[in-house]
Design a protein around this motif. Structure first.
Motif, PDB file in Angstrom:
ATOM      1  N   VAL A 121      27.268  51.989  50.379  1.00  0.00           N
ATOM      2  CA  VAL A 121      27.510  51.211  49.164  1.00  0.00           C
ATOM      3  C   VAL A 121      28.177  49.898  49.538  1.00  0.00           C
ATOM      4  CG1 VAL A 121      28.644  51.152  46.910  1.00  0.00           C
ATOM      5  CG2 VAL A 121      27.807  53.324  47.821  1.00  0.00           C
ATOM      6  N   VAL A 122      27.704  48.793  48.969  1.00  0.00           N
ATOM      7  CA  VAL A 122      28.294  47.485  49.229  1.00  0.00           C
ATOM      8  C   VAL A 122      28.596  46.777  47.915  1.00  0.00           C
ATOM      9  CG1 VAL A 122      27.189  47.205  51.472  1.00  0.00           C
ATOM     10  CG2 VAL A 122      26.030  46.361  49.410  1.00  0.00           C
ATOM     11  N   GLY A 123      29.482  45.771  47.990  1.00  0.00           N
ATOM     12  CA  GLY A 123      29.842  45.001  46.807  1.00  0.00           C
ATOM     13  C   GLY A 123      30.201  43.576  47.165  1.00  0.00           C
ATOM     14  N   ALA A 124      30.121  42.700  46.186  1.00  0.00           N
ATOM     15  CA  ALA A 124      30.508  41.303  46.345  1.00  0.00           C
ATOM     16  C   ALA A 124      31.199  40.859  45.067  1.00  0.00           C
ATOM     17  CB  ALA A 124      29.287  40.432  46.618  1.00  0.00           C
ATOM     18  N   ALA A 125      32.366  40.225  45.200  1.00  0.00           N
ATOM     19  CA  ALA A 125      33.136  39.813  44.027  1.00  0.00           C
ATOM     20  C   ALA A 125      33.555  38.359  44.132  1.00  0.00           C
ATOM     21  CB  ALA A 125      34.370  40.700  43.870  1.00  0.00           C
ATOM     22  N   HIS A 126      33.536  37.689  42.991  1.00  0.00           N
ATOM     23  CA  HIS A 126      34.036  36.319  42.841  1.00  0.00           C
ATOM     24  C   HIS A 126      35.425  36.434  42.223  1.00  0.00           C
ATOM     25  CE1 HIS A 126      34.265  32.905  39.744  1.00  0.00           C
ATOM     26  NE2 HIS A 126      34.501  32.323  40.911  1.00  0.00           N
ATOM     27  N   ASP A 134      42.787  39.445  35.940  1.00  0.00           N
ATOM     28  CA  ASP A 134      42.286  40.286  34.856  1.00  0.00           C
ATOM     29  C   ASP A 134      41.647  41.588  35.319  1.00  0.00           C
ATOM     30  OD1 ASP A 134      43.178  38.348  33.141  1.00  0.00           O
ATOM     31  OD2 ASP A 134      41.191  37.531  32.683  1.00  0.00           O
ATOM     32  N   GLY A 135      41.427  41.731  36.649  1.00  0.00           N
ATOM     33  CA  GLY A 135      40.991  43.031  37.152  1.00  0.00           C
ATOM     34  C   GLY A 135      39.621  43.112  37.791  1.00  0.00           C
ATOM     35  N   VAL A 136      39.060  41.999  38.243  1.00  0.00           N
ATOM     36  CA  VAL A 136      37.721  42.063  38.827  1.00  0.00           C
ATOM     37  C   VAL A 136      37.689  42.904  40.105  1.00  0.00           C
ATOM     38  CG1 VAL A 136      37.850  39.953  40.248  1.00  0.00           C
ATOM     39  CG2 VAL A 136      35.640  40.716  39.319  1.00  0.00           C
ATOM     40  N   ILE A 137      38.779  42.915  40.864  1.00  0.00           N
ATOM     41  CA  ILE A 137      38.798  43.705  42.102  1.00  0.00           C
ATOM     42  C   ILE A 137      38.755  45.200  41.781  1.00  0.00           C
ATOM     43  CG2 ILE A 137      40.100  44.281  44.163  1.00  0.00           C
ATOM     44  CD1 ILE A 137      38.822  41.485  44.209  1.00  0.00           C
ATOM     45  N   ALA A 138      39.604  45.628  40.866  1.00  0.00           N
ATOM     46  CA  ALA A 138      39.607  47.048  40.482  1.00  0.00           C
ATOM     47  C   ALA A 138      38.261  47.450  39.903  1.00  0.00           C
ATOM     48  CB  ALA A 138      40.718  47.309  39.465  1.00  0.00           C
ATOM     49  N   ALA A 139      37.649  46.575  39.115  1.00  0.00           N
ATOM     50  CA  ALA A 139      36.349  46.883  38.523  1.00  0.00           C
ATOM     51  C   ALA A 139      35.280  47.028  39.595  1.00  0.00           C
ATOM     52  CB  ALA A 139      35.955  45.787  37.535  1.00  0.00           C
ATOM     53  N   THR A 140      35.354  46.207  40.631  1.00  0.00           N
ATOM     54  CA  THR A 140      34.388  46.288  41.727  1.00  0.00           C
ATOM     55  C   THR A 140      34.527  47.608  42.471  1.00  0.00           C
ATOM     56  OG1 THR A 140      34.527  43.884  41.975  1.00  0.00           O
ATOM     57  CG2 THR A 140      33.500  45.116  43.775  1.00  0.00           C
ATOM     58  N   VAL A 141      35.751  47.980  42.793  1.00  0.00           N
ATOM     59  CA  VAL A 141      35.986  49.235  43.504  1.00  0.00           C
ATOM     60  C   VAL A 141      35.542  50.423  42.651  1.00  0.00           C
ATOM     61  CG1 VAL A 141      37.778  50.748  44.460  1.00  0.00           C
ATOM     62  CG2 VAL A 141      37.845  48.288  44.914  1.00  0.00           C
ATOM     63  N   GLN A 142      35.845  50.398  41.374  1.00  0.00           N
ATOM     64  CA  GLN A 142      35.429  51.488  40.485  1.00  0.00           C
ATOM     65  C   GLN A 142      33.907  51.591  40.412  1.00  0.00           C
ATOM     66  OE1 GLN A 142      37.437  50.562  36.815  1.00  0.00           O
ATOM     67  NE2 GLN A 142      39.464  50.961  37.688  1.00  0.00           N
ATOM     68  N   ALA A 143      33.231  50.452  40.367  1.00  0.00           N
ATOM     69  CA  ALA A 143      31.760  50.469  40.331  1.00  0.00           C
ATOM     70  C   ALA A 143      31.192  51.029  41.630  1.00  0.00           C
ATOM     71  CB  ALA A 143      31.228  49.063  40.071  1.00  0.00           C
ATOM     72  N   ALA A 149      31.003  55.775  46.702  1.00  0.00           N
ATOM     73  CA  ALA A 149      31.982  55.265  47.658  1.00  0.00           C
ATOM     74  C   ALA A 149      33.352  55.890  47.390  1.00  0.00           C
ATOM     75  CB  ALA A 149      32.076  53.742  47.557  1.00  0.00           C
ATOM     76  N   HIS A 150      34.218  55.818  48.395  1.00  0.00           N
ATOM     77  CA  HIS A 150      35.598  56.260  48.241  1.00  0.00           C
ATOM     78  C   HIS A 150      36.494  55.101  48.637  1.00  0.00           C
ATOM     79  CE1 HIS A 150      39.409  58.323  48.872  1.00  0.00           C
ATOM     80  NE2 HIS A 150      38.931  59.313  48.135  1.00  0.00           N
ATOM     81  N   CYS A 151      37.475  54.798  47.795  1.00  0.00           N
ATOM     82  CA  CYS A 151      38.281  53.593  48.013  1.00  0.00           C
ATOM     83  C   CYS A 151      38.903  53.550  49.404  1.00  0.00           C
ATOM     84  CB  CYS A 151      39.346  53.460  46.938  1.00  0.00           C
ATOM     85  SG  CYS A 151      40.540  54.806  46.840  1.00  0.00           S
ATOM     86  N   ALA A 152      39.342  54.685  49.917  1.00  0.00           N
ATOM     87  CA  ALA A 152      39.989  54.701  51.230  1.00  0.00           C
ATOM     88  C   ALA A 152      39.016  54.377  52.354  1.00  0.00           C
ATOM     89  CB  ALA A 152      40.631  56.056  51.479  1.00  0.00           C
ATOM     90  N   ASN A 153      37.724  54.538  52.093  1.00  0.00           N
ATOM     91  CA  ASN A 153      36.712  54.245  53.109  1.00  0.00           C
ATOM     92  C   ASN A 153      36.132  52.838  52.982  1.00  0.00           C
ATOM     93  OD1 ASN A 153      36.940  56.863  54.125  1.00  0.00           O
ATOM     94  ND2 ASN A 153      35.329  57.646  52.790  1.00  0.00           N
ATOM     95  N   LEU A 205      43.436  44.151  46.118  1.00  0.00           N
ATOM     96  CA  LEU A 205      42.675  45.121  46.909  1.00  0.00           C
ATOM     97  C   LEU A 205      43.559  46.300  47.308  1.00  0.00           C
ATOM     98  CD1 LEU A 205      40.726  42.564  49.109  1.00  0.00           C
ATOM     99  CD2 LEU A 205      39.658  44.217  47.566  1.00  0.00           C
ATOM    100  N   GLU A 206      44.795  45.997  47.705  1.00  0.00           N
ATOM    101  CA  GLU A 206      45.730  47.066  48.062  1.00  0.00           C
ATOM    102  C   GLU A 206      46.005  47.960  46.860  1.00  0.00           C
ATOM    103  OE1 GLU A 206      48.270  44.656  51.509  1.00  0.00           O
ATOM    104  OE2 GLU A 206      48.971  44.693  49.429  1.00  0.00           O
ATOM    105  N   ALA A 207      46.193  47.353  45.697  1.00  0.00           N
ATOM    106  CA  ALA A 207      46.481  48.124  44.486  1.00  0.00           C
ATOM    107  C   ALA A 207      45.300  49.007  44.093  1.00  0.00           C
ATOM    108  CB  ALA A 207      46.832  47.178  43.342  1.00  0.00           C
ATOM    109  N   ALA A 208      44.098  48.579  44.449  1.00  0.00           N
ATOM    110  CA  ALA A 208      42.896  49.366  44.140  1.00  0.00           C
ATOM    111  C   ALA A 208      42.659  50.472  45.150  1.00  0.00           C
ATOM    112  CB  ALA A 208      41.674  48.457  44.069  1.00  0.00           C
ATOM    113  N   GLY A 209      43.492  50.553  46.191  1.00  0.00           N
ATOM    114  CA  GLY A 209      43.387  51.621  47.176  1.00  0.00           C
ATOM    115  C   GLY A 209      42.408  51.368  48.299  1.00  0.00           C
TER     116      GLY A 209
END
Length: 252
Positions: A121-126, A134-143, A149-153, A205-209
């Motif tokens: 699984v891959v992702g790209a965020a602006h 507002d939370g785009v990083i957390a939303a990316t990790v959740q998606a 995917a697993h956040c720790a990986n 990113l750290e807060a999102a795990g």
């Protein structure tokens, strides 16, 4: 004509990706080089050629997909390509589909590329200040996690963006953030602060795990020969500014 430059992150080794600047394109004038911004008031054929060159250099034969970026916290799961006129309004894309190349454009905001290689699984965020706040990083990790995917990986790389020394903000901007964010602000001239966008994105990113985080430490503002910068163009009174690509995908 300068050769196309692809900047790689060590933590994403083994995954097709690249942060690109302005080298190697066909655009002319103030935005000369590899401008890939559809809204940059550039020749359409030049932008198309630049996008083609960038995509082919990162993942040949892949299909490029990019969103209509609106500084939101919205992340979209991509399963199949769309046409340019059907782009969703979003600021992050994730996929597990081989043969798709995710692309986001920036011109001082932080591009973030992410991958969980074990899950495919891959992702790209602006991540400008607003999207990150507002939370785009957390939303990316959740998606990404919705695709297995697993956040720790997940490994994430923060690409070229405006550096703290170049990012002056006023008291009104500072007031949007909590006192817990003091470490991202250094005092500047009276009534102003210097904001560390890269470090702030890393903290999100750290807060999102996210398990592994790499910040490249490249300043778009101060390297005019290498990167486009909205703020630099504004300070120079230029009528236009280019955008650079950050790309990641899975080989088919």
């Amino acid at each position: 004509m300068a050769e196309l430059e692809i900047i790689h992150a060590g933590c994403l080794q083994g995954t097709a990706h690249g942060f690109l600047g302005r080298h190697g394109g066909v655009s002319l004038g103030a935005i000369s080089g590899l401008n890939v911004g559809l809204g940059a008031d550039d020749d359409g054929d030049a932008v198309a050629e630049n996008r083609k060159r960038a995509s082919a250099a990162v993942l040949p034969d892949a299909t490029l997909v990019s969103p209509y970026q609106v500084h939101s916290a919205k992340a979209v799961v991509v399963e199949k390509p769309w046409s340019i006129d059907k782009r969703p309004e979003a600021d992050a894309l994730v996929t597990k589909t081989p043969g798709l190349l995710l692309g986001i454009v920036t011109a001082d905001c932080a591009p973030v590329l992410l991958a969980d290689r074990s899950a495919g699984v891959v992702g790209a965020a602006h991540a400008g200040w607003r999207g990150a706040h507002d939370g785009v990083i957390a939303a990316t990790v959740q998606a990404m996690e919705s695709l297995g995917a697993h956040c720790a990986n997940i490994c994430a790389a923060v690409g070229p963006c405006i550096a703290q020394a170049s990012y002056e903000v006023d008291e009104g901007f500072r007031a949007r953030f909590s006192t817990g964010d003091d470490r991202f602000f250094a005092r500047g001239k009276p009534g102003h602060w210097q904001f560390d966008l890269e470090a702030y994105v890393v903290s999100r990113l750290e807060a999102a795990g996210v398990g592994t985080i790499e910040a490249l430490g490249l300043d778009t503002y101060s390297q005019a020969d290498r990167f486009y910068s909205y703020r630099r163009a504004t300070h120079r009174g230029e009528a236009n500014y280019g955008r650079q690509f950050s790309l990641i995908g899975l080989a088919g």
